[in-house]
Design a protein around this motif. Sequence first.
Motif, mmCIF file in Angstrom:
data_model
loop_
_atom_site.group_PDB
_atom_site.id
_atom_site.type_symbol
_atom_site.label_atom_id
_atom_site.label_comp_id
_atom_site.label_asym_id
_atom_site.label_seq_id
_atom_site.Cartn_x
_atom_site.Cartn_y
_atom_site.Cartn_z
ATOM 1 N N THR A 21 1.062 -1.240 -0.015
ATOM 2 C CA THR A 21 -0.114 -0.071 -0.039
ATOM 3 C C THR A 21 0.835 1.072 -0.067
ATOM 4 O O THR A 21 0.543 2.250 -0.709
ATOM 5 C CB THR A 21 -1.003 -0.003 1.273
ATOM 6 N N GLN A 25 0.305 3.822 -2.983
ATOM 7 C CA GLN A 25 -0.089 5.257 -2.579
ATOM 8 C C GLN A 25 0.872 6.236 -2.968
ATOM 9 O O GLN A 25 0.347 7.322 -3.203
ATOM 10 C CB GLN A 25 -0.491 5.285 -1.080
ATOM 11 N N GLY A 29 -2.067 7.807 -4.742
ATOM 12 C CA GLY A 29 -2.729 8.301 -3.733
ATOM 13 C C GLY A 29 -3.535 7.554 -2.817
ATOM 14 O O GLY A 29 -4.010 6.653 -3.248
ATOM 15 N N PRO A 30 -3.765 8.008 -1.629
ATOM 16 C CA PRO A 30 -4.426 7.229 -0.333
ATOM 17 C C PRO A 30 -5.961 6.909 -0.985
ATOM 18 O O PRO A 30 -6.490 5.892 -0.610
ATOM 19 C CB PRO A 30 -4.331 8.037 0.658
ATOM 20 N N THR A 31 -6.656 8.008 -1.572
ATOM 21 C CA THR A 31 -8.137 7.945 -1.776
ATOM 22 C C THR A 31 -8.202 6.789 -2.769
ATOM 23 O O THR A 31 -9.044 5.939 -2.582
ATOM 24 C CB THR A 31 -8.504 9.232 -2.329
ATOM 25 N N ALA A 32 -7.627 6.919 -4.040
ATOM 26 C CA ALA A 32 -7.656 5.711 -5.040
ATOM 27 C C ALA A 32 -7.313 4.540 -4.343
ATOM 28 O O ALA A 32 -7.788 3.578 -4.815
ATOM 29 C CB ALA A 32 -6.881 6.339 -6.192
ATOM 30 N N VAL A 34 -7.313 3.123 -1.382
ATOM 31 C CA VAL A 34 -8.578 2.734 -0.574
ATOM 32 C C VAL A 34 -9.643 2.223 -1.358
ATOM 33 O O VAL A 34 -10.459 1.320 -1.030
ATOM 34 C CB VAL A 34 -8.901 3.644 0.690
ATOM 35 N N ALA A 35 -10.079 2.951 -2.300
ATOM 36 C CA ALA A 35 -11.042 2.513 -3.073
ATOM 37 C C ALA A 35 -10.720 1.365 -4.077
ATOM 38 O O ALA A 35 -11.719 0.392 -3.950
ATOM 39 C CB ALA A 35 -11.480 3.783 -4.112
ATOM 40 N N ALA A 73 -10.979 1.464 5.952
ATOM 41 C CA ALA A 73 -10.371 2.490 5.017
ATOM 42 C C ALA A 73 -9.460 3.483 5.743
ATOM 43 O O ALA A 73 -8.611 3.712 5.315
ATOM 44 C CB ALA A 73 -11.797 3.267 4.291
ATOM 45 N N PHE A 74 -9.938 3.918 6.764
ATOM 46 C CA PHE A 74 -9.125 4.803 7.497
ATOM 47 C C PHE A 74 -7.574 4.066 7.963
ATOM 48 O O PHE A 74 -6.715 4.784 7.580
ATOM 49 C CB PHE A 74 -9.655 5.608 8.699
ATOM 50 N N GLY A 77 -5.634 3.667 4.519
ATOM 51 C CA GLY A 77 -5.029 4.999 4.065
ATOM 52 C C GLY A 77 -4.135 5.472 5.046
ATOM 53 O O GLY A 77 -3.063 5.992 4.486
ATOM 54 N N TYR A 81 -0.030 5.781 3.997
ATOM 55 C CA TYR A 81 0.583 7.196 3.884
ATOM 56 C C TYR A 81 1.657 7.388 5.049
ATOM 57 O O TYR A 81 2.766 7.743 4.516
ATOM 58 C CB TYR A 81 -0.465 8.254 4.431
#
Length: 140
Positions: A21, A25, A29-32, A34-35, A73-74, A77, A81
């Motif tokens: 991860t 990331q 990036g972290p958002t994509a 996690v998705a 998810a938190f 991510g 990160y």
Amino acid sequence: MKFAALAVLVGIAVAFQATLTSVSQRTIGPTALVAISGLTTAIAAAGVYPFLARPEFTARAVGFAAASGVLGAFILGGIAYSAGQTGVARTLSLVIASQLIVSLVLDSIGVFGADGQDFSPLTVLGVALILVGGVLVVRY
């Protein structure tokens, strides 16, 4: 003994997942991340669901599962990160140390209907030693 072996395998998987991860990331990036991870988890769950016992769905259980998903998810991510910034060992040292402290408290008060668990002074000593190890990993 089976549970201990499973816990060790999960620990190994967490270290690999944190590394993977962290690497991904940096690019997406972290958002994509996690998705994509959430979608992959859903596909994997759908694949094994037909082979599992059918649980009884209650509003409480579904609510707990949804909250767990948000926390997952938190967690994913945050680890991705943090590991990308400071390294996997430092990140997981802090994650594990904080997990142990909060877990002792949650176990002792019996949160969400679980029976409260007593812990001994040796348990507290063991957690303290892990905390000291975590500090050493983070600082040096």
